[in-house]
Design an enzyme around this catalytic site. Sequence first.
Site, mmCIF file in Angstrom:
data_model
loop_
_atom_site.group_PDB
_atom_site.id
_atom_site.type_symbol
_atom_site.label_atom_id
_atom_site.label_comp_id
_atom_site.label_asym_id
_atom_site.label_seq_id
_atom_site.Cartn_x
_atom_site.Cartn_y
_atom_site.Cartn_z
ATOM 1 N N HIS A 131 0.871 -1.177 0.000
ATOM 2 C CA HIS A 131 0.000 0.000 0.000
ATOM 3 C C HIS A 131 0.912 1.233 0.000
ATOM 4 C CE1 HIS A 131 -2.789 2.970 1.800
ATOM 5 N NE2 HIS A 131 -3.769 2.177 1.410
ATOM 6 N N ASP A 208 2.976 -4.461 8.064
ATOM 7 C CA ASP A 208 1.752 -3.688 7.872
ATOM 8 C C ASP A 208 0.586 -4.657 8.050
ATOM 9 O OD1 ASP A 208 -0.536 -2.579 6.842
ATOM 10 O OD2 ASP A 208 0.385 -1.782 5.029
ATOM 11 N N GLN A 211 -4.653 -5.144 6.972
ATOM 12 C CA GLN A 211 -5.679 -6.069 6.484
ATOM 13 C C GLN A 211 -5.644 -7.419 7.199
ATOM 14 O OE1 GLN A 211 -8.054 -5.264 4.386
ATOM 15 N NE2 GLN A 211 -7.253 -3.311 3.681
ATOM 16 N N LYS A 234 -10.715 -0.955 10.448
ATOM 17 C CA LYS A 234 -10.866 -2.152 9.601
ATOM 18 C C LYS A 234 -11.213 -3.366 10.460
ATOM 19 C CE LYS A 234 -7.471 -0.451 6.264
ATOM 20 N NZ LYS A 234 -8.222 0.046 5.107
ATOM 21 N N CYS A 372 -4.671 2.319 -3.795
ATOM 22 C CA CYS A 372 -3.434 2.858 -3.195
ATOM 23 C C CYS A 372 -2.275 1.881 -3.346
ATOM 24 C CB CYS A 372 -3.627 3.228 -1.720
ATOM 25 S SG CYS A 372 -4.854 4.484 -1.463
#
Length: 414
Positions: A131, A208, A211, A234, A372
């Site tokens: 991302h 990261d 998600q 999220k 993104c």
Amino acid sequence: MIATEEIMHAFDVENIRRQFPVLNRTVKGKPLVYLDSAATSQKPQVVIDALVDYYSGFNANIHRGIHSLAEEATAAFEATRDAVKNFIHASSREEIIFTRGTTEGINLVAYTWGRQNIKAGDEIIISAMEHHSNIVPWQVLCEEKNAVLKVIPINDEGELLMDEFYKLLSPKTKLVSVVHVSNALGTVNPVKQITDAAHNAGAVVMIDGAQSTVHLDIDVQQLDCDFFAFSAHKLYGPTGAGVLFGKKHLLETMPVFQGGGEMIKEVTFAKTTFNDLPYKYEAGTPNIADVVAFKAALDFISETGKEAIAQHEHELLRYATAQLQSIPGLTIIGRAKEKAGVASFIIEKLHTQDIAIILDNQGIAVRTGHHCTQPLMDRFGISGTTRASFAVYNTRQEIDALVSGLHKAIRLLS
Ligand code: 7TS
């Protein structure tokens, strides 16, 4: 071992749906079909109630007042820190820093650890499926320090080429920062293997987790990563709140991020001493309400059962993939063996924007565009995809609605 059918049976999706008030609404006269949870998930009533309870019951600034409201607000804020610590299996609450979200967590590491440790000629490794928030902060840092950004390539299925990664590792590698689950492809990356190999090369590892935290069980001690960032919104929680996990010994020696109230021990004009962890990185009044309400989201997830949620989403993804593949001219982008939560696709001769408009007219929310991840789209030679993403409240009927919506789009646009 419990059969999938039994878990599906035990998992009462209608009961879950009743807990998300927005799912009752219509869009363009049709029942809402929300397939954009990778952008942000919807919020259960308990999270909405927690926000209202905070503002109507005990709104106060934290860590500073002696009065009862301040004590209650501080206790609720710090209770979320304990809940997060348990949720990601961190060894100590001092390793949990509240941020605005994943983006701020990554930037915090780039501005503090990065500026302290990256020197001319050093190398930072990221992957081809990052991302923008896990690309740009490192690019800025590399430019400033004359360091070099290296990129792990991927195959046509959207999986990291691990042999290429091992070749990129060298004594020059100072940091490896990779996405756990790709927001555009759904690929689940082997972050434990990546971490072990990076550590053997003497590099620090940032993950990261924007998600992954909602789909997978996260154990930062087992992963052994040095930093792990994610966003509350999220995870069925509010917007504007997130978490940076960092190993204590790193957080202790890193320079401060922002200066201001709360992050100090003592200030004179001659010298300032900084607060203990985790407050050293939480300057100013934090996002108290959203952090407080985030605990309700984490409780919702534990009560529903992470394993049951994962099974449900996995089944939806399997079903959606099979149904989508039956549509003429449709190509799935991202066919990794390990996937979670996301079905991204293109349809021959159709523009993603047009598809989204036709779906929206049928009450179906998907995301289109580059997500993104522009370099990733370039890798596939496309400008974007249509992305359906799945969460605890989605159903097979909604996937059927998506499929018939796509057939309609093909009819109207061809
Ligand atoms: N990393 C990944 C993998 C993401 O998917 C996102 C947001 C971020 C970082 C940034 O998170 P934030 O909460 O700080 O904004 N992804 C998306 C998406 O896929 N659609 O909208 C936002």
